[in-house]
Design a protein around this motif. Structure first.
Motif, PDB file in Angstrom:
ATOM      1  N   THR A  39       2.947   1.497  -9.891  1.00  0.00           N
ATOM      2  CA  THR A  39       1.717   0.460 -10.587  1.00  0.00           C
ATOM      3  C   THR A  39       2.458  -0.898 -10.590  1.00  0.00           C
ATOM      4  N   THR A  86       2.308   1.703  -3.490  1.00  0.00           N
ATOM      5  CA  THR A  86       1.484   2.111  -4.543  1.00  0.00           C
ATOM      6  C   THR A  86       0.606   3.572  -4.270  1.00  0.00           C
ATOM      7  N   ASN A  87       0.373   3.822  -3.030  1.00  0.00           N
ATOM      8  CA  ASN A  87      -0.036   4.991  -2.655  1.00  0.00           C
ATOM      9  C   ASN A  87       0.945   6.213  -2.645  1.00  0.00           C
ATOM     10  N   TYR A  88       1.863   5.994  -1.764  1.00  0.00           N
ATOM     11  CA  TYR A  88       2.924   7.177  -1.711  1.00  0.00           C
ATOM     12  C   TYR A  88       3.913   7.302  -2.631  1.00  0.00           C
ATOM     13  N   LEU A 105       0.973  -1.405  -0.053  1.00  0.00           N
ATOM     14  CA  LEU A 105      -0.011   0.016   0.027  1.00  0.00           C
ATOM     15  C   LEU A 105       0.843   1.231   0.080  1.00  0.00           C
ATOM     16  N   ALA A 113       3.245   5.937  -5.574  1.00  0.00           N
ATOM     17  CA  ALA A 113       2.460   6.042  -6.697  1.00  0.00           C
ATOM     18  C   ALA A 113       2.990   5.008  -7.944  1.00  0.00           C
TER      19      ALA A 113
END
Length: 465
Positions: free
Chosen positions: A356, A350-352, A347, A354
């Protein structure tokens, strides 16, 4: 358009599907094990296998998974509930059976553990199903391997296969903590040669019969058997580092993080995705560079294996509060801890940052996703085991026969699945097969594999590849 080009186009340019759907679809495996465990622990249906018991076993653990990726692919939650609700009812209304327990098998420091066998068997079945089903319209395109970016069921399957191999690959090191480097090299070569031979045989056959292939999956010449075959020697080469850095998980993170750095900052990503195929390296760049990610997954699997395989697992020093806990509590703590870690890391990436997921490159988020998923599913299987079975019960009584049999000859079963897939694709035009005939053909295929595995196990025929 020729049949070959039509089949290649059928698996090209795909973007996958959402993570939650992939989870629900693949949950059919532990859900089926949940119901099987309820039937076994409460009703003793599988205590002595007979015709009906085998039919029920295969229906749950093979046909249930086939339904989840085909006819019931749009309703995976409903399918899981069909397994889970009867299991819960049996658990609540029926007391555990009072059968006479057989002597527990698997003496020694590395006993056979039911939840690991069930996990590996379920993963093997859904992998074998997908490699053939992907060539039929009955298999949703969102489950097939993505072209470059995204997640799919088959992308999960290939990474899970490597992770599961890593879990049991640590056994020689656990059996002999003082194993010499020379012996490690001999063992790794013994493991690698058959896989590399299979890789070469597959390459010759594919090119010889002009079989359809997806070049951007691994490259022009590379295939998955080459990836599997090179893992043992590379792990052996890294064993020297392990003596200085005694954590396979940390070593895995260092390798894949360094790989991600070169992908993002040194032009490696652009090279893998866009370079012309001019020489042997550029022709096989996907397979060669994704091997780094798969090596990281394999090492992460080994790290989990060293905690869950031993009879008396040794926990890290920071879990000092659990030193006097039972074996099952220790295993639960380790799986819960690592599931939380890998999920948080995924997480965060992929979130901090970014990033893929890309199975084509086997990049950092892909590795983290595979590790988080597999440790989480191991935890689910383990909780099912401790819910329904006592620690001292025999391994055979706690594992579906079909899962145990397929796990007994894991790689030969995978090879047989690949062979049958090739024969079927050469013989018929899979794209022209309608839904019901496709489902019947896939049923015959998985029945053949499962019955062959059961027969080999009953005859104690184990092929070491």
């Amino acid at each position: 358009m020729s049949s070959k080009w039509a089949k290649e186009d059928f698996v090209t340019g795909l973007s996958g599907g959402p993570l939650d759907e992939i989870i629900w679809v693949s949950l059919a495996a532990p859900s089926a094990y949940f119901l099987w465990s309820a039937l076994q622990s409460r009703l003793d249906i599988f205590q002595n296998y007979y015709f009906f018991a085998y039919i029920l076993d295969i229906s749950l653990n093979c046909m249930g998974l086939l339904l989840s990726i085909t006819l019931c692919s749009n309703h995976p939650k409903s399918l899981n509930l069909l397994f889970i609700i009867p299991g819960i009812l049996l658990f609540l209304v029926k007391s555990p059976s009072r059968k006479v327990l057989r002597k527990h098998q698997g003496a020694g420091i590395l006993p056979r553990k039911p939840f690991i066998t069930a996990y590996r068997g379920g993963m093997q079945i859904i992998t074998c199903l997908a490699i053939l089903a992907v060539d039929f319209h009955i298999f949703p395109r969102r489950f097939a391997k993505v072209e470059t970016w995204g997640t799919s069921l088959m992308d999960l399957g290939v990474g899970s296969f490597v992770f599961a191999a890593g879990v049991v690959a640590v056994r020689p090191l656990l059996k002999d903590t003082n194993i010499s480097m020379a012996r490690l090299i001999r063992v790794s070569i013994k493991q690698s040669i058959p896989l590399l031979v299979l890789g070469c045989a597959r390459l010759v056959l594919i090119k010889g019969v002009d079989y359809h292939e997806h070049v951007t999956e691994y490259g022009v010449h590379w295939n998955f058997f080459f990836t599997l075959g090179l893992l043992p020697p590379f792990v052996t080469l890294l064993s020297g580092i392990y003596t200085l850095l005694p954590s396979y998980a940390l070593l895995s993170l260092i390798i894949v993080s360094s790989y991600q750095f070169f992908l993002e900052n040194r032009g490696l990503k652009a090279y893998i995705l866009t370079a012309p195929r001019e020489n042997l390296l550029s022709q096989n760049r996907e397979g060669i560079f994704s091997f780094i990610g798969y090596l990281s997954i394999f090492l992460a699997g080994m790290d989990i294996g060293r905690y869950i395989l031993p009879r008396k697992p040794e926990l890290p020093y920071f879990l000092f509060f659990s030193k006097r806990s039972s074996e099952r509590v220790k295993v639960f703590l380790m799986l819960a801890l690592w599931a939380t870690f890998w999920t948080s890391a995924y997480l965060f990436s992929t979130n901090y940052f970014a990033l893929t997921v890309s199975r084509r490159m086997a990049n950092l988020p892909y590795v983290l996703w595979i590790c988080a998923y597999n440790v989480g599913y191991l935890l689910i299987y383990f909780m099912i085991e401790i819910l329904f079975f006592k620690k001292e019960e025999d391994h055979v009584d706690c594992v579906p026969s079909v899962l145990h049999s397929i796990n007994y000859n894991g790689l030969p079963t995978f090879l047989a699945a690949n062979t049958l897939t090739g024969i079927i694709n050469i013989t018929i035009n899979t794209l022209a097969i309608k839904t019901i005939p496709a489902f019947l053909l896939l049923t015959a295929y998985i029945l053949t594999l499962s019955l062959l595995s059961v027969h080999m196990y009953q005859k104690q025929i184990q092929l070491k590849l």
